[in-house]
Motif scaffolding. Structure first.
Motif, PDB file in Angstrom:
ATOM      1  N   THR A   1       0.834  -1.193   0.000  1.00 47.78           N
ATOM      2  CA  THR A   1       0.000   0.000   0.000  1.00 47.78           C
ATOM      3  C   THR A   1       0.875   1.252   0.000  1.00 47.78           C
ATOM      4  N   LEU A   2       0.328   2.374  -0.413  1.00 49.79           N
ATOM      5  CA  LEU A   2       1.076   3.628  -0.455  1.00 49.79           C
ATOM      6  C   LEU A   2       1.064   4.277   0.926  1.00 49.79           C
ATOM      7  N   ALA A   3       2.156   4.969   1.247  1.00 49.67           N
ATOM      8  CA  ALA A   3       2.294   5.539   2.584  1.00 49.67           C
ATOM      9  C   ALA A   3       3.195   6.759   2.543  1.00 49.67           C
ATOM     10  N   GLY A   4       3.125   7.563   3.601  1.00 50.14           N
ATOM     11  CA  GLY A   4       3.999   8.726   3.713  1.00 50.14           C
ATOM     12  C   GLY A   4       3.783   9.450   5.028  1.00 50.14           C
ATOM     13  N   PHE A   5       4.727  10.275   5.402  1.00 51.26           N
ATOM     14  CA  PHE A   5       4.667  10.980   6.681  1.00 51.26           C
ATOM     15  C   PHE A   5       3.725  12.185   6.630  1.00 51.26           C
ATOM     16  N   VAL A   6       3.095  12.441   7.763  1.00 50.14           N
ATOM     17  CA  VAL A   6       2.277  13.634   7.936  1.00 50.14           C
ATOM     18  C   VAL A   6       3.219  14.831   8.089  1.00 50.14           C
ATOM     19  N   GLU A   7       2.973  15.880   7.337  1.00 51.76           N
ATOM     20  CA  GLU A   7       3.838  17.055   7.377  1.00 51.76           C
ATOM     21  C   GLU A   7       3.388  18.040   8.461  1.00 51.76           C
ATOM     22  N   PRO A   8       4.264  18.959   8.879  1.00 50.12           N
ATOM     23  CA  PRO A   8       3.900  19.947   9.905  1.00 50.12           C
ATOM     24  C   PRO A   8       2.670  20.750   9.494  1.00 50.12           C
ATOM     25  N   GLY A   9       1.747  20.911  10.437  1.00 48.28           N
ATOM     26  CA  GLY A   9       0.540  21.683  10.190  1.00 48.28           C
ATOM     27  C   GLY A   9      -0.498  20.980   9.356  1.00 48.28           C
ATOM     28  N   GLU A  10      -0.335  19.689   9.156  1.00 48.07           N
ATOM     29  CA  GLU A  10      -1.209  18.936   8.269  1.00 48.07           C
ATOM     30  C   GLU A  10      -2.026  17.916   9.051  1.00 48.07           C
ATOM     31  N   SER A  11      -3.291  17.753   8.699  1.00 50.90           N
ATOM     32  CA  SER A  11      -4.102  16.695   9.294  1.00 50.90           C
ATOM     33  C   SER A  11      -3.757  15.366   8.631  1.00 50.90           C
ATOM     34  N   ALA A  12      -4.083  14.274   9.309  1.00 48.78           N
ATOM     35  CA  ALA A  12      -3.821  12.956   8.729  1.00 48.78           C
ATOM     36  C   ALA A  12      -4.613  12.765   7.445  1.00 48.78           C
ATOM     37  N   GLU A  13      -5.865  13.229   7.437  1.00 49.32           N
ATOM     38  CA  GLU A  13      -6.701  13.075   6.247  1.00 49.32           C
ATOM     39  C   GLU A  13      -6.125  13.844   5.054  1.00 49.32           C
ATOM     40  N   ARG A  14      -5.628  15.041   5.320  1.00 47.49           N
ATOM     41  CA  ARG A  14      -5.018  15.818   4.241  1.00 47.49           C
ATOM     42  C   ARG A  14      -3.742  15.129   3.746  1.00 47.49           C
ATOM     43  N   ALA A  15      -2.990  14.527   4.660  1.00 43.49           N
ATOM     44  CA  ALA A  15      -1.774  13.810   4.269  1.00 43.49           C
ATOM     45  C   ALA A  15      -2.100  12.659   3.327  1.00 43.49           C
ATOM     46  N   VAL A  16      -3.226  11.984   3.557  1.00 41.30           N
ATOM     47  CA  VAL A  16      -3.645  10.903   2.666  1.00 41.30           C
ATOM     48  C   VAL A  16      -3.821  11.434   1.249  1.00 41.30           C
ATOM     49  N   VAL A  17      -4.570  12.514   1.118  1.00 41.58           N
ATOM     50  CA  VAL A  17      -4.843  13.091  -0.202  1.00 41.58           C
ATOM     51  C   VAL A  17      -3.541  13.518  -0.876  1.00 41.58           C
ATOM     52  N   ARG A  18      -2.679  14.201  -0.134  1.00 35.21           N
ATOM     53  CA  ARG A  18      -1.435  14.713  -0.712  1.00 35.21           C
ATOM     54  C   ARG A  18      -0.488  13.583  -1.121  1.00 35.21           C
ATOM     55  N   GLU A  19      -0.277  12.617  -0.214  1.00 32.29           N
ATOM     56  CA  GLU A  19       0.679  11.540  -0.500  1.00 32.29           C
ATOM     57  C   GLU A  19       0.245  10.699  -1.697  1.00 32.29           C
ATOM     58  N   ILE A  20      -1.025  10.360  -1.765  1.00 34.02           N
ATOM     59  CA  ILE A  20      -1.493   9.545  -2.891  1.00 34.02           C
ATOM     60  C   ILE A  20      -1.328  10.301  -4.207  1.00 34.02           C
ATOM     61  N   LYS A  21      -1.627  11.587  -4.182  1.00 31.04           N
ATOM     62  CA  LYS A  21      -1.469  12.409  -5.385  1.00 31.04           C
ATOM     63  C   LYS A  21      -0.005  12.491  -5.787  1.00 31.04           C
ATOM     64  N   GLU A  22       0.882  12.731  -4.814  1.00 33.96           N
ATOM     65  CA  GLU A  22       2.299  12.878  -5.115  1.00 33.96           C
ATOM     66  C   GLU A  22       2.899  11.594  -5.683  1.00 33.96           C
ATOM     67  N   GLU A  23       2.552  10.468  -5.094  1.00 34.20           N
ATOM     68  CA  GLU A  23       3.200   9.212  -5.460  1.00 34.20           C
ATOM     69  C   GLU A  23       2.586   8.536  -6.678  1.00 34.20           C
ATOM     70  N   SER A  24       1.278   8.737  -6.898  1.00 33.87           N
ATOM     71  CA  SER A  24       0.602   7.986  -7.957  1.00 33.87           C
ATOM     72  C   SER A  24      -0.137   8.846  -8.980  1.00 33.87           C
ATOM     73  N   GLY A  25      -0.269  10.153  -8.706  1.00 34.47           N
ATOM     74  CA  GLY A  25      -1.036  11.013  -9.594  1.00 34.47           C
ATOM     75  C   GLY A  25      -2.541  10.882  -9.428  1.00 34.47           C
ATOM     76  N   ILE A  26      -2.986  10.084  -8.456  1.00 34.79           N
ATOM     77  CA  ILE A  26      -4.406   9.813  -8.252  1.00 34.79           C
ATOM     78  C   ILE A  26      -4.999  10.768  -7.223  1.00 34.79           C
ATOM     79  N   ASP A  27      -6.118  11.385  -7.551  1.00 33.73           N
ATOM     80  CA  ASP A  27      -6.904  12.141  -6.570  1.00 33.73           C
ATOM     81  C   ASP A  27      -7.834  11.170  -5.864  1.00 33.73           C
ATOM     82  N   VAL A  28      -7.968  11.321  -4.538  1.00 30.31           N
ATOM     83  CA  VAL A  28      -8.824  10.415  -3.780  1.00 30.31           C
ATOM     84  C   VAL A  28      -9.867  11.184  -2.982  1.00 30.31           C
ATOM     85  N   VAL A  29     -10.974  10.500  -2.712  1.00 32.18           N
ATOM     86  CA  VAL A  29     -12.055  11.016  -1.873  1.00 32.18           C
ATOM     87  C   VAL A  29     -12.462   9.895  -0.916  1.00 32.18           C
TER      88      VAL A  29
END
Length: 307
Positions: free
Chosen positions: A194-222
Motif C-alpha cells: 500500500t502507499l504511505a507517507g509521513f504527515v507534514e507539519p501543520g497537516e491533518s492525517a486526512e489531508r496527508a492521505v490526499v497529498r501523499e497519494i497524489k504525489e506518489e501515484s497522480g491519483i486524486d482520492v475522496v
C-alpha cells in the motif's frame, strides 16, 4: 482493548500497565529493580533475546551496562524494565536452549500480547535514546530521567520527550473495486504494498492521505476513512491506516522516486499473482497486509517467495 476494524494487528497489542505514575518515584523504582521477580529485556540495535514465541528476559543482576527504562507491570504484577546495552553483545547466551537475538520484524507476529507490547515499547524507547544524547536547543549532553521517558539537558535543563512520527498508509480502491499497490525502487523485485507517507507539519492525517497519494501515484482520492493504527518503531513511526477511493483510476502516473511502479489489482488478480510468486505480499507484522486483507475479505496465503 477493543479490536480494530482491521482485526489483529501484530504490533498494536499489549496487556501491560505502563504505571507512568511510578516513573518519578525513585524509591519504588529502586525497590522494583532489587526485586527477585523483576524481569529485564536486554536491547541492542533493535533486537532482544527470544526463545521461540517468547521473550527471553533476564533478572536485573544479569544485565550489562546501559541506560535503563521502565516498561511497566504485567497482569501477574511482575515489573518489567529494558536496558539499552552500550556494547554489542555475544551472538547468543544459550544456543542449546534456542535463545537467539531477534528483531520485531522477525518475531513481532509470533509473540503473545504481553510480549509484543513489551518489545515494541522497549525498541521504541531504545531507538529514541540512541539518537538523542544531546540537547536540540543548546547541544549539551542530556541525561535520562523519568525511568527512561525523559531526557534532560545538563546545561539548559530543557526536557526532551520520546518522539513519534505519524505516517499515513492507505488502501486505495477504484470504482471497479480494484486495489492500488505500489513498488518502491529500493525493494526487491515483485514487492508491492500500500502507499504511505509521513504527515507534514501543520497537516491533518486526512489531508496527508490526499497529498501523499497524489504525489506518489497522480491519483486524486475522496472518501478518506480512518481504520486503525499501529506503532512501527523503525525508528519511530505510528502508522495510521486509511482507506480511500480514487476519483479517476486512469490518471495513474507514479512519481518515479518513492514509487517506481504501481498497479491496479482485482481480488483474483492479486490472489493469483501472490500464489505464483509474481508479487511479494507484505508480512503479517505490518499494517499494510491487514489493509489489503481487509479489502480482499480474508487472509491471502503467501506464495512461494515471501518478505
Amino acid at each position: 482493548m477493543s479490536e480494530a476494524p482491521l482485526g489483529w494487528l501484530a504490533l498494536a497489542r499489549t496487556t501491560i500497565d505502563e504505571v507512568s505514575e511510578r516513573r518519578k518515584d525513585p524509591e519504588w523504582l529502586a525497590a522494583a529493580w532489587a526485586e527477585e521477580t523483576t524481569r529485564v529485556l536486554r536491547v541492542f540495535a533493535g533486537r532482544t533475546l527470544v526463545t521461540g514465541d517468547r521473550l527471553a528476559s533476564v533478572a536485573p543482576h544479569e544485565t550489562r551496562p546501559g541506560e535503563r527504562f521502565l516498561l511497566g507491570v504485567d497482569e501477574d504484577q511482575t515489573v518489567w524494565f529494558a536496558v539499552l546495552e552500550e556494547t554489542e553483545p555475544e551472538p547468543t547466551d544459550s544456543p542449546e536452549d534456542g535463545i537467539v537475538w531477534a528483531g520485531l520484524r522477525e518475531v513481532g507476529a509470533l509473540l503473545g500480547d504481553r510480549d509484543a507490547g513489551l518489545f515494541v515499547h522497549a525498541v521504541a524507547l531504545a531507538n529514541w535514546h540512541a539518537t538523542h544524547p544531546h540537547c536540540a536547543r543548546c547541544g549539551a549532553r542530556t541525561t535520562v530521567e523519568s525511568a527512561g521517558h525523559v531526557r534532560r539537558c545538563v546545561a539548559c535543563a530543557a526536557e526532551h520527550f520520546p518522539r513519534t512520527d505519524p505516517a499515513v498508509i492507505v488502501l486505495v480502491t477504484d470504482d471497479d473495486g480494484r486495489a492500488l499497490l505500489g513498488h518502491n525502487p529500493q525493494w526487491p523485485a515483485g514487492r508491492f504494498s500500500t502507499l504511505a507517507g509521513f504527515v507534514e507539519p501543520g497537516e491533518s492525517a486526512e489531508r496527508a492521505v490526499v497529498r501523499e497519494i497524489k504525489e506518489e501515484s497522480g491519483i486524486d482520492v475522496v472518501d478518506v476513512r480512518y481504520l486503525a493504527s499501529q506503532p512501527w518503531p523503525f525508528p519511530s513511526s505510528l502508522m495510521l491506516g486509511f482507506s480511500a477511493r480514487a476519483v479517476d483510476a486512469g490518471a495513474l502516473c507514479v512519481d518515479g522516486v518513492e514509487i517506481s511502479e504501481a498497479r491496479w489489482f482485482s481480488r483474483p488478480d492479486l490472489r493469483d499473482a501472490v500464489a505464483s510468486g509474481e508479487v511479494l505480499f507484505p508480512p503479517s507484522v505490518s499494517i499494510a497486509r491487514k489493509l489489503v486483507e481487509h479489502w480482499y475479505g480474508g487472509p491471502i496465503p503467501d506464495g512461494p517467495a515471501g518478505w
